[in-house]
Motif scaffolding. Structure first.
Motif, PDB file in Angstrom:
ATOM      1  N   THR A   1       0.846  -1.189   0.000  1.00 37.70           N
ATOM      2  CA  THR A   1       0.000   0.000   0.000  1.00 37.70           C
ATOM      3  C   THR A   1       0.885   1.243   0.000  1.00 37.70           C
ATOM      4  OG1 THR A   1      -1.767  -1.159   1.184  1.00 37.70           O
ATOM      5  CG2 THR A   1      -1.815   1.252   1.209  1.00 37.70           C
TER       6      THR A   1
ATOM      7  N   SER B   1      -0.343   4.352  -0.716  1.00 37.92           N
ATOM      8  CA  SER B   1      -1.191   5.390  -0.125  1.00 37.92           C
ATOM      9  C   SER B   1      -2.586   4.790  -0.026  1.00 37.92           C
ATOM     10  CB  SER B   1      -1.191   6.656  -0.992  1.00 37.92           C
ATOM     11  OG  SER B   1      -1.991   6.471  -2.137  1.00 37.92           O
TER      12      SER B   1
ATOM     13  N   ARG C   1      -3.439   4.167  -3.671  1.00 37.95           N
ATOM     14  CA  ARG C   1      -2.481   3.646  -4.653  1.00 37.95           C
ATOM     15  C   ARG C   1      -1.772   2.423  -4.077  1.00 37.95           C
ATOM     16  NH1 ARG C   1      -0.920   5.234  -9.527  1.00 37.95           N
ATOM     17  NH2 ARG C   1       1.166   4.738 -10.320  1.00 37.95           N
TER      18      ARG C   1
END
Length: 471
Positions: free
Chosen positions: A7, A9, A12
């Protein structure tokens, strides 16, 4: 195949995918067959060239590249499904490791749908304005109806506000005619506006046979926004003569026998329209109230793309209206920075709402059937002025059907939260949004319907869930 997700973000993710060489072999065999059909090698029939010969003639690397180009998209989709990721855009893929007869490794960075913790949407409260309908509103509509049946009478006097004139227009710049900026025999209502700045002021006081020149700016063509001299010549001045507002007019203009019946029908239709406007405001208010309860991280690429699309669409609309952005901002008393800030705020709210409604539709496990999809396509075609069959063909050919499905599901999700909300008008009255029909009338609650009403009554009056949402 092995895959892992990192991960980067909340919106994203980075996938790392490892594919054993054995899983590449079907694509490798296919690549050999494809290349064998494409090359000519003396002593071998087309399509029968052995792999070893292809390796010598074309190179093993070309075959491996073709196999990888087929495998990577397939394994990327499998990795998304294995890790329960919902992509929002095309990925950035990079092959990080590959050697002949060894495993293939690649990474894929992609924007993904954020995880959303839904707040409770049962009993969300919101307030909207009262439905206001005055006698003046009704009189205005009746007056508009009279004007539809009015006649134009030539008058021998100067034109006044509200009169019609038949005129010729011709624009020049530096004494030279402007191409495409000339009209003849045009009928125009003085004071209507929306054509050329200064035209209405010039026409007031002009009689048949008069000519005048005034300065203005063109609203279309290559010289849009540039100053020109406009010569206007009036050949007729006409006065609008309205029919008498009596029972005879009511019979002519409607299916009613009296003016009283006609006026009451106008009042009723206006009331239904205002009720639908109030329901639309209620929908927006409920959604806004729910959005205030949740924080949704947004992919900046999605926001940027939507910003660019909306800005481009708005500028195109201005162009069609003969306006420049500078002129629009001047009329609105707004700076470019203020316009951009307002646009970004609206885009972020819209994207957030889409994610929220998508999640509600998923949690509620909404589905659609073929009839709902067909009806939605017909409505969309009608809204855009297209033939329904041509619209449907275009949607299927360009793979836009999933977008239509998503629109329907979002409509159902919106209907769900609106029907569960408590919405009051400014006077404190609770609005009955659940039983509001598309024509603005209020239907009977389903659990209180009289015996003998068929189970498909909603279909008969057209009040599908999506239509309620649109109302």
């Amino acid at each position: 195949m092995k895959s892992a997700v990192e991960t980067l973000s909340p919106t994203r993710a980075k996938l790392t995918v490892e594919v054993p060489f054995e899983e590449l072999k079907p694509s490798l065999d296919k690549a050999y067959k494809t290349i064998a059909q494409q090359i000519n090698v003396p002593g071998f029939r087309r399509g029968k060239v052995p792999p070893a010969v292809i390796d010598r003639q074309v190179g093993r690397g070309a075959v491996l590249d073709q196999a990888i180009n087929e495998v990577v998209p397939q394994k990327y989709v499998e990795a998304l499904q294995a890790n329960d990721l919902q992509p929002l855009a095309q990925p950035e893929i990079e092959v990080t490791k590959f050697e002949d007869n060894d495993a293939l490794e690649f990474t894929a960075e992609v924007d993904v749908k954020p995880e959303i913790t839904l707040p409770s949407y049962d009993g969300v409260t919101a307030e909207v304005d009262d439905v206001e309908l005055s006698d003046e509103d009704v009189e205005e509509q009746v007056q508009n109806l009279r004007e539809r049946f009015a006649t134009l009478i030539d008058v021998e006097r100067p034109a006044a506000d509200g009169d019609f004139v038949v005129m010729d227009l011709k624009a020049t710049q530096d004494g030279e005619p402007v191409e495409g900026a000339e009209v003849s025999g045009m009928s125009y209502r003085v004071g209507r506006g929306g054509m050329l700045d200064g035209l209405d002021e010039a026409l007031v006081g002009m009689a048949a046979g008069d000519e005048k020149v005034f300065t203005s700016q063109l609203v279309g063509g290559d010289l849009v926004g540039e100053g020109v001299d406009v010569a206007v010549a009036v050949s007729q001045v006409q006065e609008q003569e309205l029919p008498e507002l009596d029972d005879e007019f009511a019979e002519m203009a409607s299916e009613f026998d009296t003016v009283a019946e006609l006026t009451e029908d106008v009042r009723e239709r206006l009331g239904r329209g205002r009720r639908l406007e109030q329901a639309a405001a209620a929908r927006d208010a409920v959604l806004e109230a729910l959005l205030e309860k949740v924080s949704v991280p947004l992919p900046e690429t999605i926001v940027t793309d939507e910003l660019n699309a909306r800005r481009s669409s708005f500028e195109q609309q201005l162009s069609y209206a003969g306006l420049t952005m500078e002129k629009y901002l001047e009329d609105e008393g707004q700076t470019q920075d203020e316009f951009e800030a307002d646009l970004e705020r609206r885009v972020r709210d819209a994207v957030t709402a889409q994610f929220l409604l998508d999640e509600i539709a998923r949690v509620e496990e909404f589905g659609i059937d073929q009839q709902e999809l067909s009806e939605h396509m017909v409505r969309r075609a009608q809204q855009s002025g297209q033939d329904p069959q041509e619209f449907a063909n275009h949607m299927f050919e360009h793979n836009h059907v999933p977008e239509l499905v998503q629109e329907i599901l979002r409509g159902k999700a919106l209907a769900r939260i609106v029907e569960a909300a408590v919405v009051k008008d400014a006077s404190g009255n609770v609005l009955d949004l659940k039983n509001l029909r598309p024509d603005g009338t209020i239907g009977e609650p389903e659990d209180e319907a009289e015996e003998g009403v068929e189970a498909d009554a909603d279909a008969a009056d057209g009040s599908s869930e999506q239509e309620k949402a649109e109302a």
